[in-house]
Design a protein around this motif. Structure first.
Motif, mmCIF file in Angstrom:
data_model
loop_
_atom_site.group_PDB
_atom_site.id
_atom_site.type_symbol
_atom_site.label_atom_id
_atom_site.label_comp_id
_atom_site.label_asym_id
_atom_site.label_seq_id
_atom_site.Cartn_x
_atom_site.Cartn_y
_atom_site.Cartn_z
ATOM 1 N N LEU A 1 6.662 3.783 -17.041
ATOM 2 C CA LEU A 1 6.965 4.632 -15.792
ATOM 3 C C LEU A 1 8.447 5.358 -15.829
ATOM 4 O O LEU A 1 8.796 6.254 -15.523
ATOM 5 C CB LEU A 1 6.623 3.754 -14.533
ATOM 6 C CG LEU A 1 7.228 4.853 -13.066
ATOM 7 C CD1 LEU A 1 5.949 5.925 -13.076
ATOM 8 C CD2 LEU A 1 6.859 3.592 -12.110
ATOM 9 N N GLY B 1 3.560 -1.421 -18.013
ATOM 10 C CA GLY B 1 3.500 -0.063 -17.455
ATOM 11 C C GLY B 1 4.693 0.434 -16.594
ATOM 12 O O GLY B 1 5.054 1.519 -16.387
ATOM 13 N N PHE B 2 5.538 -0.672 -16.218
ATOM 14 C CA PHE B 2 7.003 -0.278 -15.571
ATOM 15 C C PHE B 2 7.854 0.295 -16.653
ATOM 16 O O PHE B 2 8.429 1.349 -15.981
ATOM 17 C CB PHE B 2 7.422 -1.544 -14.937
ATOM 18 C CG PHE B 2 8.882 -1.658 -14.373
ATOM 19 C CD1 PHE B 2 8.719 -0.601 -13.245
ATOM 20 C CD2 PHE B 2 9.988 -1.551 -15.219
ATOM 21 C CE1 PHE B 2 9.879 -0.497 -12.576
ATOM 22 C CE2 PHE B 2 11.019 -1.227 -14.406
ATOM 23 C CZ PHE B 2 11.100 -0.725 -13.120
ATOM 24 N N SER B 3 7.960 -0.157 -17.778
ATOM 25 C CA SER B 3 8.418 0.575 -18.777
ATOM 26 C C SER B 3 7.914 2.013 -19.030
ATOM 27 O O SER B 3 9.013 2.890 -19.445
ATOM 28 C CB SER B 3 8.819 -0.162 -20.002
ATOM 29 O OG SER B 3 7.373 -0.537 -20.363
ATOM 30 N N ILE C 1 8.754 7.992 -18.194
ATOM 31 C CA ILE C 1 8.244 9.171 -17.798
ATOM 32 C C ILE C 1 9.579 9.672 -16.716
ATOM 33 O O ILE C 1 9.584 10.862 -17.043
ATOM 34 C CB ILE C 1 6.773 9.065 -17.018
ATOM 35 C CG1 ILE C 1 5.854 8.525 -17.769
ATOM 36 C CG2 ILE C 1 6.744 10.274 -16.376
ATOM 37 C CD1 ILE C 1 5.557 9.644 -18.878
ATOM 38 N N VAL C 2 10.044 8.938 -15.839
ATOM 39 C CA VAL C 2 11.090 9.182 -15.042
ATOM 40 C C VAL C 2 12.144 9.854 -15.711
ATOM 41 O O VAL C 2 12.815 11.147 -15.477
ATOM 42 C CB VAL C 2 11.405 8.155 -14.151
ATOM 43 C CG1 VAL C 2 12.688 8.643 -13.190
ATOM 44 C CG2 VAL C 2 10.261 7.829 -13.253
#
Length: 89
Positions: free
Chosen positions: A7, A3-5, A10-11
């Motif tokens: 995110l 989920g962090f990767s 997306i940024v």
């Protein structure tokens, strides 16, 4: 961790899209100015040749008068016409 990767992806994608849109806006602004300048040059040279066809106007066609008409546009042709009336050109 997955989920962090996502995110981070997306940024990063948001920054790339925002940078691309900002660059596109700058290019359109510069393109508009270049297009206006090109239109002014074409109009000035066309007006110089058109006014020179009048029987009482004799503006010599040389590189200097073409440059004045090109970069000055309608104003440049007006300056050349006034110079012709005053006997300067």
């Amino acid at each position: 961790m997955e989920g962090f990767s996502f995110l981070v992806l997306i940024v990063v994608a948001t920054f790339i899209i925002a940078g691309g849109l900002a660059s596109l806006r700058i290019l359109f602004g510069v393109g508009r100015k270049i297009l206006a300048l090109a239109g002014n040059i074409v109009l000035g040279i066309f007006l110089l040749f058109s006014i020179n066809m009048l029987p009482f106007v004799n503006i010599p066609i040389n590189p200097l008068t073409v440059l004045v008409a090109g970069f000055g546009g309608v104003t440049g042709v007006g300056i050349l016409l006034i110079g012709n009336i005053l006997g300067l050109v």
